[in-house]
Design a protein around this motif. Structure first.
Motif, PDB file in Angstrom:
ATOM      1  N   LYS A 201       0.856  -1.185   0.000  1.00 51.49           N
ATOM      2  CA  LYS A 201       0.000   0.000   0.000  1.00 51.49           C
ATOM      3  C   LYS A 201       0.898   1.243   0.000  1.00 51.49           C
ATOM      4  CE  LYS A 201      -3.845  -2.397   0.553  1.00 51.49           C
ATOM      5  NZ  LYS A 201      -4.439  -2.563   1.889  1.00 51.49           N
ATOM      6  N   PRO A 202       0.382   2.371  -0.485  1.00 50.12           N
ATOM      7  CA  PRO A 202       1.223   3.567  -0.615  1.00 50.12           C
ATOM      8  C   PRO A 202       1.764   4.078   0.725  1.00 50.12           C
ATOM      9  CG  PRO A 202      -0.826   3.808  -1.858  1.00 50.12           C
ATOM     10  CD  PRO A 202      -0.982   2.587  -1.011  1.00 50.12           C
ATOM     11  N   ILE A 203       3.027   4.433   0.732  1.00 48.57           N
ATOM     12  CA  ILE A 203       3.652   5.176   1.831  1.00 48.57           C
ATOM     13  C   ILE A 203       4.076   6.508   1.229  1.00 48.57           C
ATOM     14  CG2 ILE A 203       5.516   5.262   3.523  1.00 48.57           C
ATOM     15  CD1 ILE A 203       5.597   2.220   3.476  1.00 48.57           C
ATOM     16  N   THR A 204       3.446   7.585   1.685  1.00 51.55           N
ATOM     17  CA  THR A 204       3.561   8.873   1.013  1.00 51.55           C
ATOM     18  C   THR A 204       4.062   9.940   1.976  1.00 51.55           C
ATOM     19  OG1 THR A 204       1.633   8.235  -0.316  1.00 51.55           O
ATOM     20  CG2 THR A 204       2.324  10.546  -0.418  1.00 51.55           C
ATOM     21  N   LEU A 205       4.925  10.813   1.473  1.00 50.78           N
ATOM     22  CA  LEU A 205       5.420  11.944   2.248  1.00 50.78           C
ATOM     23  C   LEU A 205       4.901  13.230   1.623  1.00 50.78           C
ATOM     24  CD1 LEU A 205       7.281  13.132   4.473  1.00 50.78           C
ATOM     25  CD2 LEU A 205       9.152  13.051   2.791  1.00 50.78           C
ATOM     26  N   VAL A 206       4.211  14.045   2.439  1.00 57.15           N
ATOM     27  CA  VAL A 206       3.680  15.325   1.972  1.00 57.15           C
ATOM     28  C   VAL A 206       4.111  16.426   2.938  1.00 57.15           C
ATOM     29  CG1 VAL A 206       1.698  14.208   0.878  1.00 57.15           C
ATOM     30  CG2 VAL A 206       1.480  15.059   3.218  1.00 57.15           C
ATOM     31  N   ARG A 207       3.875  17.667   2.541  1.00 56.02           N
ATOM     32  CA  ARG A 207       4.211  18.799   3.410  1.00 56.02           C
ATOM     33  C   ARG A 207       2.992  19.348   4.156  1.00 56.02           C
ATOM     34  NH1 ARG A 207       9.023  17.277   3.885  1.00 56.02           N
ATOM     35  NH2 ARG A 207      10.323  17.418   2.032  1.00 56.02           N
ATOM     36  N   ASP A 208       1.813  19.129   3.621  1.00 54.38           N
ATOM     37  CA  ASP A 208       0.595  19.736   4.159  1.00 54.38           C
ATOM     38  C   ASP A 208      -0.117  18.750   5.081  1.00 54.38           C
ATOM     39  OD1 ASP A 208      -1.750  21.038   4.694  1.00 54.38           O
ATOM     40  OD2 ASP A 208      -2.276  21.429   2.594  1.00 54.38           O
ATOM     41  N   PRO A 209      -0.241  19.055   6.364  1.00 55.36           N
ATOM     42  CA  PRO A 209      -0.945  18.137   7.271  1.00 55.36           C
ATOM     43  C   PRO A 209      -2.411  17.947   6.898  1.00 55.36           C
ATOM     44  CG  PRO A 209      -0.459  20.217   8.371  1.00 55.36           C
ATOM     45  CD  PRO A 209       0.285  20.243   7.082  1.00 55.36           C
ATOM     46  N   LYS A 210      -3.017  18.945   6.261  1.00 55.71           N
ATOM     47  CA  LYS A 210      -4.411  18.810   5.840  1.00 55.71           C
ATOM     48  C   LYS A 210      -4.545  17.691   4.821  1.00 55.71           C
ATOM     49  CE  LYS A 210      -5.516  23.740   6.501  1.00 55.71           C
ATOM     50  NZ  LYS A 210      -4.156  24.196   6.816  1.00 55.71           N
ATOM     51  N   GLU A 211      -3.588  17.582   3.938  1.00 51.35           N
ATOM     52  CA  GLU A 211      -3.594  16.520   2.941  1.00 51.35           C
ATOM     53  C   GLU A 211      -3.443  15.156   3.601  1.00 51.35           C
ATOM     54  OE1 GLU A 211      -1.009  15.116  -1.004  1.00 51.35           O
ATOM     55  OE2 GLU A 211      -0.673  17.090  -0.104  1.00 51.35           O
ATOM     56  N   ALA A 212      -2.642  15.083   4.640  1.00 49.87           N
ATOM     57  CA  ALA A 212      -2.365  13.807   5.295  1.00 49.87           C
ATOM     58  C   ALA A 212      -3.582  13.253   6.026  1.00 49.87           C
ATOM     59  CB  ALA A 212      -1.201  13.960   6.268  1.00 49.87           C
ATOM     60  N   VAL A 213      -4.370  14.105   6.656  1.00 46.87           N
ATOM     61  CA  VAL A 213      -5.454  13.613   7.506  1.00 46.87           C
ATOM     62  C   VAL A 213      -6.739  13.335   6.743  1.00 46.87           C
ATOM     63  CG1 VAL A 213      -4.480  14.808   9.498  1.00 46.87           C
ATOM     64  CG2 VAL A 213      -6.317  15.891   8.191  1.00 46.87           C
ATOM     65  N   LYS A 214      -6.861  13.836   5.517  1.00 45.96           N
ATOM     66  CA  LYS A 214      -8.079  13.579   4.743  1.00 45.96           C
ATOM     67  C   LYS A 214      -8.212  12.076   4.493  1.00 45.96           C
ATOM     68  CE  LYS A 214      -8.332  18.062   2.420  1.00 45.96           C
ATOM     69  NZ  LYS A 214      -8.223  18.787   1.119  1.00 45.96           N
ATOM     70  N   GLY A 215      -9.283  11.511   4.961  1.00 45.52           N
ATOM     71  CA  GLY A 215      -9.519  10.090   4.787  1.00 45.52           C
ATOM     72  C   GLY A 215      -8.762   9.198   5.750  1.00 45.52           C
ATOM     73  N   ALA A 216      -8.058   9.766   6.709  1.00 43.47           N
ATOM     74  CA  ALA A 216      -7.250   8.962   7.636  1.00 43.47           C
ATOM     75  C   ALA A 216      -8.115   8.349   8.736  1.00 43.47           C
ATOM     76  CB  ALA A 216      -6.150   9.810   8.247  1.00 43.47           C
ATOM     77  N   ASP A 217      -7.919   7.074   8.965  1.00 39.16           N
ATOM     78  CA  ASP A 217      -8.612   6.392  10.062  1.00 39.16           C
ATOM     79  C   ASP A 217      -7.890   6.588  11.388  1.00 39.16           C
ATOM     80  OD1 ASP A 217     -10.593   4.759   8.388  1.00 39.16           O
ATOM     81  OD2 ASP A 217      -8.668   4.209   7.496  1.00 39.16           O
ATOM     82  N   VAL A 218      -6.585   6.818  11.305  1.00 39.61           N
ATOM     83  CA  VAL A 218      -5.729   6.967  12.490  1.00 39.61           C
ATOM     84  C   VAL A 218      -4.828   8.171  12.263  1.00 39.61           C
ATOM     85  CG1 VAL A 218      -3.982   5.877  13.951  1.00 39.61           C
ATOM     86  CG2 VAL A 218      -5.713   4.459  12.800  1.00 39.61           C
ATOM     87  N   ILE A 219      -4.767   9.066  13.248  1.00 38.72           N
ATOM     88  CA  ILE A 219      -3.914  10.246  13.148  1.00 38.72           C
ATOM     89  C   ILE A 219      -2.918  10.200  14.288  1.00 38.72           C
ATOM     90  CG2 ILE A 219      -3.829  12.763  13.207  1.00 38.72           C
ATOM     91  CD1 ILE A 219      -6.709  12.660  12.032  1.00 38.72           C
ATOM     92  N   ASN A 220      -1.653  10.162  13.935  1.00 39.30           N
ATOM     93  CA  ASN A 220      -0.559  10.048  14.891  1.00 39.30           C
ATOM     94  C   ASN A 220       0.187  11.356  15.022  1.00 39.30           C
ATOM     95  OD1 ASN A 220       0.524   7.622  16.336  1.00 39.30           O
ATOM     96  ND2 ASN A 220      -0.073   6.646  14.417  1.00 39.30           N
ATOM     97  N   VAL A 221       0.551  11.694  16.235  1.00 34.50           N
ATOM     98  CA  VAL A 221       1.328  12.907  16.474  1.00 34.50           C
ATOM     99  C   VAL A 221       2.312  12.640  17.598  1.00 34.50           C
ATOM    100  CG1 VAL A 221      -0.390  13.832  18.094  1.00 34.50           C
ATOM    101  CG2 VAL A 221       1.156  15.412  16.901  1.00 34.50           C
ATOM    102  N   ASP A 222       3.421  13.366  17.587  1.00 32.44           N
ATOM    103  CA  ASP A 222       4.450  13.215  18.617  1.00 32.44           C
ATOM    104  C   ASP A 222       4.996  14.605  18.929  1.00 32.44           C
ATOM    105  OD1 ASP A 222       6.199  12.061  20.410  1.00 32.44           O
ATOM    106  OD2 ASP A 222       7.486  11.135  18.895  1.00 32.44           O
ATOM    107  N   VAL A 223       5.816  14.695  19.965  1.00 31.87           N
ATOM    108  CA  VAL A 223       6.412  15.980  20.343  1.00 31.87           C
ATOM    109  C   VAL A 223       7.254  16.521  19.194  1.00 31.87           C
ATOM    110  CG1 VAL A 223       6.399  15.490  22.800  1.00 31.87           C
ATOM    111  CG2 VAL A 223       8.380  14.823  21.424  1.00 31.87           C
ATOM    112  N   TRP A 224       7.402  17.818  19.148  1.00 29.52           N
ATOM    113  CA  TRP A 224       8.178  18.458  18.080  1.00 29.52           C
ATOM    114  C   TRP A 224       9.672  18.442  18.361  1.00 29.52           C
ATOM    115  CZ3 TRP A 224       4.418  23.210  17.822  1.00 29.52           C
ATOM    116  CH2 TRP A 224       3.250  22.816  17.143  1.00 29.52           C
ATOM    117  N   ALA A 225      10.057  18.399  19.631  1.00 35.95           N
ATOM    118  CA  ALA A 225      11.473  18.330  19.998  1.00 35.95           C
ATOM    119  C   ALA A 225      11.655  17.148  20.943  1.00 35.95           C
ATOM    120  CB  ALA A 225      11.945  19.616  20.656  1.00 35.95           C
ATOM    121  N   SER A 226      12.322  16.113  20.466  1.00 39.42           N
ATOM    122  CA  SER A 226      12.526  14.915  21.272  1.00 39.42           C
ATOM    123  C   SER A 226      13.690  15.098  22.236  1.00 39.42           C
ATOM    124  CB  SER A 226      12.795  13.711  20.354  1.00 39.42           C
ATOM    125  OG  SER A 226      11.700  13.479  19.501  1.00 39.42           O
ATOM    126  N   MET A 227      13.873  14.117  23.110  1.00 40.16           N
ATOM    127  CA  MET A 227      14.956  14.163  24.074  1.00 40.16           C
ATOM    128  C   MET A 227      16.295  14.282  23.349  1.00 40.16           C
ATOM    129  SD  MET A 227      15.553  11.479  27.211  1.00 40.16           S
ATOM    130  CE  MET A 227      13.782  11.384  27.404  1.00 40.16           C
TER     131      MET A 227
END
Length: 305
Positions: A201-227
């Motif tokens: 299945k497609p693994i896609t990299l985009v710049r726009d978060p709006k594009e990523a979440v359209k049609g998404a069943d699961v939305i994942n997010v993490d901290v912006w600055a890790s340890m």
């Protein structure tokens, strides 16, 4: 099955699902009062150069729950801080314990320990991979959404170790994945390329978060600055500000989409309080499932022939 758990890519689809479905079984049986003692007489060392509340407690609770024992070693408790060769440490530790759970910075640490260790080495986090966390996340997705085959997962934010392991999970388990990352903060290019080539299945990299979440069943997010990235905090806040998972972004996703965060969460940065505490958020079940997936990993890795 590989002797060590260093990255998801080293396992087959069936082996990864064995971890997940065993964890679901252990979780359900624990709720019914069924207690397993499959690790009586076994000892695991938790070797943590990077501190963690959830990872430590979930691994300890899992090991004790299966009848085993735990030795916790922080950075100050090992010779790593004093530059003992990893191959020496591995060949000593495997005389003392039945497995090593390692949370560190460089992937080279777990790679070299595994090369010289006769007991399983389990990657509890490196800067490149976070396999145990993503396995617990996959477990949560299956509990909430069922079969993975027709699911679309979105990743919003930094292309960090979590993103890398999600890419490997998508390639192995057969769900589609869209990652929205700002330019300059992409996932590891080698991991992205190699996994995209073999994924069903497609693994896609985009710049726009709006594009990523359209049609998404699961939305994942993490901290912006890790340890280890604390000095970049202010710069990252500016760069990632358009990548916040908030109510406006969630309106673009299906109404039954679930939101995941591996914690700790910086509320009002990468995710708003409103979304984190919403009915779509499954982060507390996700956090609990770390303990169950760790139990399954320990049981399988420490008892397999």
């Amino acid at each position: 099955m590989p002797k060590h758990l260093l990255a998801l890519q080293e396992f087959t689809k069936e082996e990864l699902l064995d971890f997940v479905y065993r964890a679901i079984t252990l979780k359900n049986e624990k709720a019914e009062g069924i207690i397993h003692q499959h690790l009586v007489g076994k000892t695991v060392a938790l070797i943590f150069e990077k501190p963690s509340t959830r990872t430590r407690v979930s691994f300890e609770s899992a090991m004790y729950g299966l009848g085993g024992q735990v030795i916790f070693l922080s950075n100050r408790d090992t010779q790593l801080a004093r530059s003992e060769p990893l191959k020496d440490m591995a060949r000593v530790m495997d005389r003392y314990v039945d497995g090593m759970v390692v949370r560190t910075f460089g992937q080279n640490v777990v790679d070299e320990l595994s090369q010289y260790s006769s007991v399983p080495v389990i990657n509890a986090l490196t800067d490149l991979h976070h396999p145990c966390q993503v396995l617990s996340d996959v477990m949560t997705v299956i509990e909430k959404k069922g079969d993975l085959d027709n699911l679309h997962v979105a990743w919003v934010g930094d292309g960090n170790n979590m993103a890398n392991s999600w890419i490997q999970a998508a390639a192995k388990l057969g769900f589609s994945l869209t990652l929205a990352c700002p330019e300059g903060y992409d996932p590891d290019p080698e991991i992205f390329s190699s996994c995209s080539e073999v994924a069903s299945k497609p693994i896609t990299l985009v710049r726009d978060p709006k594009e990523a979440v359209k049609g998404a069943d699961v939305i994942n997010v993490d901290v912006w600055a890790s340890m280890g990235q604390e000095e970049e905090q202010d710069e990252r806040l500016e760069i990632f500000k358009e990548y916040q998972v908030n109510a406006d972004l969630m309106k673009l996703a299906p109404a039954d989409a679930i939101v995941m965060h591996c914690l700790p969460a910086h509320r009002e940065e990468e995710i708003t309080e409103e979304v984190l505490e919403s009915e779509q958020s499954v982060v507390w079940d996700q956090a609990e499932n770390k303990m169950h997936i760790h139990a399954a990993i320990l049981e399988i890795m420490l008892t397999k022939e």
